[in-house]
Design a protein around this motif. Structure first.
Motif, PDB file in Angstrom:
ATOM      1  N   CYS A 149      -4.791   0.336   0.595  1.00  0.00           N
ATOM      2  CA  CYS A 149      -5.368  -0.879   1.180  1.00  0.00           C
ATOM      3  C   CYS A 149      -6.731  -0.565   1.798  1.00  0.00           C
ATOM      4  CB  CYS A 149      -4.429  -1.422   2.253  1.00  0.00           C
ATOM      5  SG  CYS A 149      -4.377  -0.420   3.739  1.00  0.00           S
ATOM      6  N   CYS A 183       0.377   3.010   3.807  1.00  0.00           N
ATOM      7  CA  CYS A 183       0.799   2.367   5.065  1.00  0.00           C
ATOM      8  C   CYS A 183       1.829   1.271   4.863  1.00  0.00           C
ATOM      9  CB  CYS A 183      -0.406   1.803   5.798  1.00  0.00           C
ATOM     10  SG  CYS A 183      -1.040   0.298   5.034  1.00  0.00           S
ATOM     11  N   CYS A 193       0.871  -1.186   0.000  1.00  0.00           N
ATOM     12  CA  CYS A 193       0.000   0.000   0.000  1.00  0.00           C
ATOM     13  C   CYS A 193       0.907   1.234   0.000  1.00  0.00           C
ATOM     14  CB  CYS A 193      -0.890  -0.017   1.240  1.00  0.00           C
ATOM     15  SG  CYS A 193      -1.742   1.531   1.539  1.00  0.00           S
ATOM     16  N   CYS A 208      -6.536   1.876   4.850  1.00  0.00           N
ATOM     17  CA  CYS A 208      -6.274   3.285   4.517  1.00  0.00           C
ATOM     18  C   CYS A 208      -7.472   3.922   3.824  1.00  0.00           C
ATOM     19  CB  CYS A 208      -5.034   3.409   3.648  1.00  0.00           C
ATOM     20  SG  CYS A 208      -3.512   3.089   4.558  1.00  0.00           S
TER      21      CYS A 208
HETATM   22 ZN   LIG Z   1      -2.702   1.146   3.598  1.00  0.00          ZN
END
Ligand SMILES: [Zn+2]
Length: 200
Positions: free
Chosen positions: A68, A59, A56, A71
């Motif tokens: 993701c 993150c 991602c 997030c």
């Molecule tokens: Zn993420």
């Protein structure tokens, strides 16, 4: 005992965690013994999963989508950030149902002897995220090993300068223990009783 392609398959299976020579040989024999279709389905599944997973861009966790699902979920606490070593830890923490904030995956822990410094644990990106997304609390959910402790001290000292509250999991986790092998209940309690790094 094995040769050619079968031997290659055994060697590849041996690279998996917890698989020794005997298990690798048993698995390889099983794979060539089952219906061809089923074995190829397994191969396809591995290929498709590996090809579709990526880090991602926010993150850093391994995910099928970028960003993701954590997030992109705006219902999660946007100013609360849990820092973990790897993607697997995210799922362990999710299983406890104790955390509804966001995550950041370091991918490693500080270990100067092995040449793992702040850049290798994605600290520059983490710092940017903490600053740009006005994070109020950072939870350091890291293994209490020597590397985990030095990572906790480093991150705590950096974030305290920014006036961000820094907490860590309670000592329900034994020193040298591994959050991977801790029960969901113990990990959940460690989360509930997290404490400020400064207090110690
Ligand atoms: Zn993420």
């Amino acid at each position: 005992m094995f040769s050619g392609l079968l031997s290659d398959l055994v060697q590849n299976l041996k690279k998996l965690p917890g698989i020794g020579s005997k298990s690798a040989q048993r698995l390889a024999m099983h794979i060539i013994n089952i219906e061809k279709e089923k074995a190829l389905e397994l191969a396809d599944s591995i290929r498709e999963t590996v090809e579709s997973y990526t880090n991602c861009s926010i993150c850093n966790m391994l995910s099928e989508t970028d960003p993701c699902r954590f997030c992109s979920d705006r219902s999660r606490h946007q100013n609360l950030l849990c820092i973990v070593e790897n993607t697997q830890d995210v799922y362990l923490i999710e299983n406890t149902n104790e955390f509804k904030g966001r995550y950041f995956v370091l991918n490693d822990l500080l270990s100067p002897i092995d040449g793992i410094g702040p850049d290798e644990i994605n600290y520059p990106r983490l710092l940017e995220l903490v600053k740009s997304d006005s994070i109020d609390e950072v939870v350091l959910a890291l293994n209490p090993s020597a590397e985990g402790e030095s990572t906790i001290s480093f991150l705590a000292s950096q974030f305290e300068k920014l006036k961000v509250k820094v907490t860590r999991l309670s000592t329900g986790l034994p020193f040298g223990g591994d959050i991977e092998y801790t029960s969901s209940l113990t990990l959940g309690n460690a989360f509930k009783r997290r404490y400020s790094v400064k207090e110690k």
